[in-house]
Design an enzyme around this catalytic site. Structure first.
Site, PDB file in Angstrom:
ATOM      1  N   VAL A  90      69.103  76.578  35.538  1.00 60.88           N
ATOM      2  CA  VAL A  90      68.474  75.528  36.358  1.00 60.88           C
ATOM      3  C   VAL A  90      67.249  76.191  37.185  1.00 60.88           C
ATOM      4  CG1 VAL A  90      70.218  76.060  38.310  1.00 60.88           C
ATOM      5  CG2 VAL A  90      69.031  73.759  38.056  1.00 60.88           C
ATOM      6  N   THR A  91      66.218  75.451  37.528  1.00 61.58           N
ATOM      7  CA  THR A  91      65.414  75.804  38.448  1.00 61.58           C
ATOM      8  C   THR A  91      65.918  76.412  40.012  1.00 61.58           C
ATOM      9  OG1 THR A  91      63.228  75.081  39.740  1.00 61.58           O
ATOM     10  CG2 THR A  91      65.061  73.365  39.300  1.00 61.58           C
TER      11      THR A  91
ATOM     12  N   LYS B 246      67.732  83.303  38.905  1.00 61.79           N
ATOM     13  CA  LYS B 246      67.464  84.040  37.527  1.00 61.79           C
ATOM     14  C   LYS B 246      66.514  85.237  37.810  1.00 61.79           C
ATOM     15  CE  LYS B 246      65.530  80.455  35.730  1.00 61.79           C
ATOM     16  NZ  LYS B 246      65.932  79.294  36.826  1.00 61.79           N
TER      17      LYS B 246
ATOM     18  N   ASP C 218      57.947  81.939  33.222  1.00 61.95           N
ATOM     19  CA  ASP C 218      56.976  81.327  34.149  1.00 61.95           C
ATOM     20  C   ASP C 218      55.559  81.953  33.776  1.00 61.95           C
ATOM     21  OD1 ASP C 218      58.997  79.953  35.257  1.00 61.95           O
ATOM     22  OD2 ASP C 218      58.580  80.808  37.242  1.00 61.95           O
TER      23      ASP C 218
ATOM     24  N   ARG D 139      67.035  74.373  47.449  1.00 60.98           N
ATOM     25  CA  ARG D 139      66.376  75.444  47.322  1.00 60.98           C
ATOM     26  C   ARG D 139      64.954  75.264  46.915  1.00 60.98           C
ATOM     27  NH1 ARG D 139      70.581  79.776  43.954  1.00 60.98           N
ATOM     28  NH2 ARG D 139      72.310  79.702  45.475  1.00 60.98           N
TER      29      ARG D 139
ATOM     30  N   TYR E   1      54.877  75.232  45.192  1.00 58.91           N
ATOM     31  CA  TYR E   1      54.473  75.166  43.824  1.00 58.91           C
ATOM     32  C   TYR E   1      53.038  74.940  43.801  1.00 58.91           C
ATOM     33  CZ  TYR E   1      59.555  75.316  42.302  1.00 58.91           C
ATOM     34  OH  TYR E   1      60.600  75.613  42.287  1.00 58.91           O
TER      35      TYR E   1
END
Length: 196
Positions: free
Chosen positions: A15-16, A20, A46, A126, A132
């Site tokens: 998940v975003t 990670k 990414d 979050r 972005y």
């Protein structure tokens, strides 16, 4: 380890905003600093987003925004090519990204598979705290990102149902506990490789 044997490949997907990238960087630092003659590389999905003007993008009219949450937004061919290059240039290859387990040509490459997951409310909290480029349009998370996450997660669960898929929840489990488990799993494989 022998330079001719492929690296142990650890996949940190899911998940975003699940933690990670943070985990990947921490593991890279830990294994680079504590293992003598141990070569560690990391890859971040990414870094494979296509440029904004790339014709492969899918445009979402509802949001006047590209779909940045699908495989078409990523140069998956270059990603898989770089995995193949890197796996013979290190002993441990850490790969992280939200769709790494949905890329068909890469699914069989992982020795360890960790799926980072979060409940909706925590993920939304979050995501809203991040910036972005380009910015998320209004309702993009609720109406698109989360729906795509549920679909791609289901695909991962179905594909890896009989394989060693570990689901981790960074809201319920501490970072240190998750890291400790991953480190132990890596060290088990390292010992097995040294015995062979």
């Amino acid at each position: 380890m022998s330079s001719t044997s492929p690296a142990i490949i650890v996949g940190l997907g899911g998940v975003t905003n699940g933690g990670k990238t943070t985990m990947c960087k921490s593991l890279e630092h830990l294994f680079s600093s504590t293992k003598s003659n141990f070569r560690v590389k990391s890859m971040h999905l990414d870094n494979y987003f296509r440029p904004n003007d790339d014709p492969h993008h899918i445009h979402l009219d509802e949001f006047h925004h590209h779909d940045w949450d699908c495989l078409e937004a990523l140069d998956t061919e270059k990603f898989v090519h770089d995995i193949e290059l890197n796996r013979y240039q290190c002993d441990l290859l850490l790969i992280e990204g939200f769709l790494i387990f949905n890329i068909s040509n890469a699914k069989e490459l992982y020795d360890l598979i960790y799926y980072f997951d979060l409940p909706y409310e925590e993920c939304q909290r979050r995501r809203s705290s991040r910036n972005y480029d380009p910015p998320d349009p209004k309702n993009y998370f609720e109406k698109h990102v989360w729906q795509v996450h549920l679909k791609t997660k289901q695909e991962v669960l179905e594909y890896f149902n009989k394989k060693k898929l570990v689901i981790v929840n960074t809201k319920e489990e501490s970072f240190d506990k998750i890291q400790e488990r991953i480190v132990n799993d890596i060290e088990i494989i390292l010992k097995e490789k040294q015995i062979q």
